[in-house]
Design an enzyme around this catalytic site. Sequence first.
Site, PDB file in Angstrom:
ATOM      1  CB  THR B  39       2.011  98.106  -6.395  1.00 21.50           C
ATOM      2  OG1 THR B  39       0.664  98.570  -6.445  1.00 21.50           O
ATOM      3  CG2 THR B  39       2.683  98.671  -5.167  1.00 21.50           C
ATOM      4  CD  GLN B  40       7.141  97.787 -10.647  1.00 19.81           C
ATOM      5  OE1 GLN B  40       8.190  97.181 -10.477  1.00 19.81           O
ATOM      6  NE2 GLN B  40       6.113  97.255 -11.293  1.00 19.81           N
TER       7      GLN B  40
END
Lengths: 308, 273
Positions: B39-40
Amino acid sequence: MVCHIPFFFRNSYDSDNTTFSPQGKLFQVEYALEAVKQGSAAIGLRSKNHAVLLTLKRSTGELATYQKKLIRIDDHVGVAIAGLTSDARVLSNFMRQQAMRSRMTFGRAIPVGRIVQSIADRAQTNTQEYGRRPYGVGFLVIGQDETGPHLYEFSPSGTAFEYYAHSIGARSQSAKTYLEKNFESFEDAPLAELINHGLSALHDTLQQDKSLSLHNTSIAIIGPPDAEIENLAQSAAAKRGNFRVWENEGVEELLKAWRRSRGEPEDGPQEEQPAAQPSAEQAQSAEGSENAPAGAPAGGEDVTMEEQ
Amino acid sequence: MWKQPSPANSSFNEFNTFPLPQTQRGQSSHAHHGPVGHTQQPLVTGTSVLGLKYEGGVMIAADNLASYGSLARFRDIQRLHPLGKHTLLGVAGDMSDFQWLKKELDALLREEDALALTDSHPSLSPKNIYELLSNLFYARRSKMNPVWNAVLVGGWDKVKQESFLAYVDLLGTTYTAPTLATGFGAHLAQPLLREAYEAKAGIDGNGPLLTKEEAEKVLEDCMKVLFYRDARSLNKYQIATITSEGVSISDSKSADTYWKFAEGLRGYGAQTQ
């Protein structure tokens, strides 16, 4: 044609632990249970506030120390072993890991029943997978958690049962007989009384000419301390009600209190050191007078034992 | 608070989770499994969660909105999640991570319940669940793959007979206080919550706590302030109470708002004069 079977193949179903005999037995498992019976006795009892373990330690010879049979797993769990010590080490290390894992991830002391079930599950696997062998050790596990004190038996067959009182190891049937006769009073028994019952049961597992001493007796306790019989200055674990082991000099007061409760001389039958001294002297004086009969040393030892 | 979704080709990362993962050609492990995705940035997000200890328990409030960037995309999302009889999570941040978290924790508690059938041992306490969450969040941020949430854990400690309220977020940051808030709430609502709490309990918290009615009133005021000033909020929220009796979550409700003053505002939006 008659097939000749060599005599040492007593049983064609005992070399593979995963194959049932026609009688519905797994022989390797039964042999593992025999290994537990070879180990010296361990006894466990439980009241509503305490759980205790008592073990009879053995030494492998004159020059060896007595083998420890009580293992601390965590502040709130400890075990007594009977059987193969090395298998016990593997299992107790695993239990320690489980206990630490619970403390680290949840900040919770692992519930006693669950840690016992975790080793029972491992032992069960060994009875069902090809190419493995059952553990050759049995445990009595004491512990306390949010549901109070507990006593469990773990056996190599993969079972884990909870008990009010139980015994495993050599001649443990004698202890069981004592426990079965007395267990109804355990629930409300104070710690000192619980230990006395345990020592009496342990005493019953001894051979005729042996007695409980500070060398061969060790006691583990879980639950609130009793300053009357425990040396709290010596054990922070005792002060906190955690798992603690009393052995050697530490167990002396407990043994004395037990002998007093039975109306016996507080110092017990003087076997070990005091017995060794007179017989040695006897032997020497006998040597000096050069008329020692062949049977004298053995007979002499017996006599000194009988006397005291 | 949780920022806008950034374009897929953006190489600049405002949360500083550097280095960005890159697909590497010709690496056999990747060829088989594909690149590892972390997850960025959060996509669908929930905003503030408020928590407040009161006489006999703890209250947690969160609105029903899950935003997609600045779009009020899902307007009927419950961000309060009960765990067992005496614990409740209020979750802000990425809603898909929240759904994953729910799944994992529900599974864990189910397993605990199954074990309890044989040994009757009490289930995990709020403290135990909080400990697990803080370990999980810190472990995941250390793998550069954070669980993109800020969570309030409210509960009732059956052993100590007292309420429990604590915070943990995507960095593994933990703290506890009698009043807590995540996100914008930490700026807008926390001062109001503290003021109300300390008015009765004092700075040291030794005085009497707010009553149930008072606590509910303060939370409703705070939710209204948040609706006025936080553009990612919604005037539709739920309040959960956790007491020795257990968890109860209210139906969705809304605060009465007043917009008359808006007519006089100048400088925002299209104006003809």
